[in-house]
Motif scaffolding. Structure first.
Motif, short mmCIF file in Angstrom:
data_model
loop_
_atom_site.label_atom_id
_atom_site.label_comp_id
_atom_site.label_asym_id
_atom_site.label_seq_id
_atom_site.Cartn_x
_atom_site.Cartn_y
_atom_site.Cartn_z
N LEU A 169 141.59 -40.73 86.64
CA LEU A 169 141.06 -39.69 86.47
C LEU A 169 141.14 -39.00 84.83
CD1 LEU A 169 139.48 -36.79 87.29
CD2 LEU A 169 141.75 -35.89 88.02
N GLY A 170 142.39 -39.37 84.34
CA GLY A 170 142.90 -38.78 82.94
C GLY A 170 141.88 -39.84 81.99
N THR A 171 141.80 -41.14 82.49
CA THR A 171 141.07 -42.01 81.54
C THR A 171 139.44 -41.53 81.53
OG1 THR A 171 142.40 -43.49 81.88
CG2 THR A 171 140.65 -44.38 81.00
N VAL A 172 139.04 -41.22 82.70
CA VAL A 172 137.61 -40.96 82.65
C VAL A 172 137.44 -39.62 81.82
CG1 VAL A 172 135.83 -40.02 84.20
CG2 VAL A 172 137.26 -42.32 84.82
N TYR A 173 138.15 -38.54 82.03
CA TYR A 173 138.13 -37.41 81.51
C TYR A 173 138.13 -37.58 79.89
CZ TYR A 173 138.64 -32.86 79.57
OH TYR A 173 138.55 -31.65 78.87
N ALA A 174 139.15 -38.39 79.48
CA ALA A 174 139.21 -38.82 77.85
C ALA A 174 137.93 -39.35 77.41
CB ALA A 174 140.39 -39.61 77.66
N TYR A 175 137.33 -40.21 78.52
CA TYR A 175 136.27 -40.85 77.93
C TYR A 175 134.92 -40.12 77.78
CZ TYR A 175 131.98 -43.86 78.21
OH TYR A 175 130.80 -44.41 78.04
N THR A 176 135.00 -39.06 78.56
CA THR A 176 133.88 -37.98 78.29
C THR A 176 134.03 -37.07 77.23
OG1 THR A 176 135.05 -36.26 79.79
CG2 THR A 176 133.77 -37.68 80.82
N VAL A 177 135.33 -37.14 76.50
CA VAL A 177 135.43 -36.31 75.38
C VAL A 177 135.37 -37.13 74.16
CG1 VAL A 177 137.18 -34.91 74.23
CG2 VAL A 177 136.92 -34.86 76.72
N VAL A 178 135.86 -38.30 74.19
CA VAL A 178 136.04 -39.26 72.67
C VAL A 178 134.96 -40.40 72.92
CG1 VAL A 178 138.11 -38.44 72.37
CG2 VAL A 178 137.98 -40.46 73.47
N SER A 179 134.43 -40.70 74.04
CA SER A 179 133.36 -41.81 74.05
C SER A 179 134.10 -43.09 73.94
CB SER A 179 132.26 -41.54 73.33
OG SER A 179 131.64 -40.31 73.71
N ARG A 180 135.48 -43.24 74.16
CA ARG A 180 135.92 -44.73 74.03
C ARG A 180 137.15 -44.76 75.10
NH1 ARG A 180 140.69 -43.95 71.57
NH2 ARG A 180 140.93 -42.17 69.78
N ILE A 181 137.55 -45.90 75.32
CA ILE A 181 138.68 -45.98 76.16
C ILE A 181 139.67 -47.11 75.33
CG2 ILE A 181 139.73 -47.05 78.34
CD1 ILE A 181 137.22 -46.08 79.84
N ARG A 182 140.85 -46.77 75.24
CA ARG A 182 141.79 -47.72 74.59
C ARG A 182 142.52 -48.43 76.03
NH1 ARG A 182 145.65 -44.31 70.76
NH2 ARG A 182 146.28 -46.53 69.93
N TRP A 183 142.10 -49.71 75.96
CA TRP A 183 142.35 -50.37 77.18
C TRP A 183 143.72 -50.82 77.27
CZ3 TRP A 183 139.13 -49.90 81.35
CH2 TRP A 183 137.85 -49.62 81.02
N SER A 184 144.25 -51.27 76.19
CA SER A 184 145.70 -51.47 76.44
C SER A 184 146.59 -50.39 76.53
CB SER A 184 146.09 -52.12 74.93
OG SER A 184 146.14 -51.01 74.11
N LEU A 185 146.06 -49.13 76.49
CA LEU A 185 147.08 -48.06 77.04
C LEU A 185 146.79 -47.51 78.40
CD1 LEU A 185 147.00 -45.69 73.72
CD2 LEU A 185 148.93 -46.74 74.60
N PHE A 186 145.50 -48.02 78.65
CA PHE A 186 145.16 -47.75 80.14
C PHE A 186 145.94 -48.48 80.95
CE2 PHE A 186 142.54 -49.22 83.54
CZ PHE A 186 142.59 -48.18 84.36
N LEU A 187 145.89 -49.89 80.93
CA LEU A 187 146.79 -50.60 81.43
C LEU A 187 148.21 -50.58 81.51
CD1 LEU A 187 144.69 -54.02 80.66
CD2 LEU A 187 144.48 -52.72 82.71
N ALA A 188 148.70 -50.31 80.46
CA ALA A 188 150.27 -49.79 80.07
C ALA A 188 150.86 -48.78 81.07
CB ALA A 188 150.83 -49.56 78.83
N MET A 189 149.68 -47.55 81.19
CA MET A 189 149.93 -46.62 82.01
C MET A 189 149.92 -46.94 83.31
SD MET A 189 150.84 -43.25 81.23
CE MET A 189 151.20 -41.93 82.37
N LEU A 190 149.13 -47.60 83.61
CA LEU A 190 148.60 -47.81 84.95
C LEU A 190 149.73 -48.70 85.55
CD1 LEU A 190 146.70 -47.65 87.22
CD2 LEU A 190 145.64 -49.80 86.52
N VAL A 191 150.33 -49.83 85.02
CA VAL A 191 151.32 -50.36 85.32
C VAL A 191 153.17 -49.55 85.36
CG1 VAL A 191 152.72 -52.71 84.95
CG2 VAL A 191 150.38 -52.55 84.74
N ALA A 192 152.95 -48.95 84.25
CA ALA A 192 154.10 -48.09 84.37
C ALA A 192 154.15 -47.10 85.41
CB ALA A 192 154.19 -47.26 83.08
N SER A 193 153.20 -46.54 85.83
CA SER A 193 153.15 -45.43 86.89
C SER A 193 153.22 -46.22 88.14
CB SER A 193 151.40 -44.78 86.83
OG SER A 193 151.40 -44.04 85.88
N PHE A 194 152.73 -47.46 88.46
CA PHE A 194 153.06 -48.29 89.51
C PHE A 194 154.53 -48.49 89.48
CE2 PHE A 194 148.57 -50.29 89.99
CZ PHE A 194 148.05 -49.21 90.20
#
Length: 299
Positions: A25-50
């Motif tokens: 949800l945080g990534t999708v909302y960020a994408y709607t604001v800045v129109s890009r996704i930093r995939w390395s940070l997405f994956l790092a945040m996902l695995v860290a949360s897991f």
């Protein structure tokens, strides 16, 4: 050599959607604001949360055993110490190992975004430990749902948005509120199932304070708020009604409430209702994020 079933019940990967939904949800909302996704940070945040959620589950496994809450008669998705003979030291070691890996990923996230996040990350890890560890475990109090919902639902969503955009706003928090509520209900469902045993062991969870029927009524009210909540971002932030795609998950919530409703159920009989509660968060979150994404594309 341990079986796949042992590792599945010990690490509980099926429960990790509670971490997936806020990051998504945080990534999708960020994408709607800045129109890009930093995939390395997405994956790092996902695995860290897991990893943090897994460690929290392992701390729960360890301390429930050490306090005598888990016995051979206990019902639930864990209990590998009492049912499978896993060493308490081994379980604690895994938990600390998961925290160590999460810490390394956290350092990478801070390096790529802001070192102020190190303070928040340390607080979340401390709360994960204190949820069942320490002299006054949060899980034994009426505030378990509040801490779990705000940290996982609100905190992870907003941190994920921040690392993608470099800033934070109130809309991110308001968008995350249904997930805050639904993650809290996962804990409520667990406490309803364990209410009798927890009360005997001196716990004061919300389900114990409310009693069985009022706890179910409380759950139904929270579900209702979560399903009505999209009205807020639609009216205040001009989101489209596509956020109401989340309503497609409503049968899961209704099934959970109905499953808990009968009095005098045994804990094992409430397991299907617990599963539906977790699925409510998963399907609601995925549909909610999809609605947000489609709203952006249409706009």
């Amino acid at each position: 050599m341990r079986s796949f079933d042992f590792w599945w019940r010990l690490l509980r990967p099926h429960a990790l959607t509670a971490s997936l939904v806020p990051v998504l949800l945080g990534t999708v909302y960020a994408y709607t604001v800045v129109s890009r996704i930093r995939w390395s940070l997405f994956l790092a945040m996902l695995v860290a949360s897991f990893l943090i959620q897994t460690a929290t589950n392992l701390f729960n496994e360890y301390y429930d055993y050490m306090r005598g809450l888990d016995t051979k008669d206990s019902v639930g998705i864990g209990g590998t110490i009492v049912h499978d003979g896993a060493s308490p030291r081994f379980v604690m070691g895994l938990a600390l190992g998961a925290y160590a890996l999460a810490l390394l990923l956290g350092l990478f996230i801070c390096w790529q975004s802001s070192w102020w996040l190190a303070v928040l990350g340390a607080c979340f890890m401390l709360i994960g430990y204190l949820y069942t560890g320490g002299p006054y475990p949060i899980a034994a109090s009426p505030f378990g749902e509040l801490f779990a919902g705000l940290c996982m639902g609100g905190g992870i969503t907003c941190i994920t948005f921040f690392i993608q955009t470099g800033f934070i706003n109130w809309q991110c928090f308001w968008l995350s509120l249904p997930i805050v509520l639904l993650i809290g209900m996962i804990l409520t469902s667990n406490n309803i199932r364990d209410r009798v045993g927890d009360e005997i062991n001196g716990r004061k969870t919300l389900a114990i304070l409310l009693g069985h029927r009022k706890a179910i009524r409380f759950m139904a009210i929270i579900f209702a708020i979560a399903y009505l909540w999209p009205i807020v971002p639609i009216v205040i932030y001009q989101q489209t009604p596509l956020l109401f795609l989340a309503l497609l998950s409503l049968p899961k919530a209704i099934g959970a409430v109905k499953g808990f409703a009968p009095d005098n159920q045994q804990p094992s009989q409430m397991m299907p209702a617990m599963k539906l509660t977790a699925q409510t968060n998963t399907f609601y979150g995925l549909l909610y994020a999809l609605g947000l994404l489609l709203s952006h594309w249409i706009a």
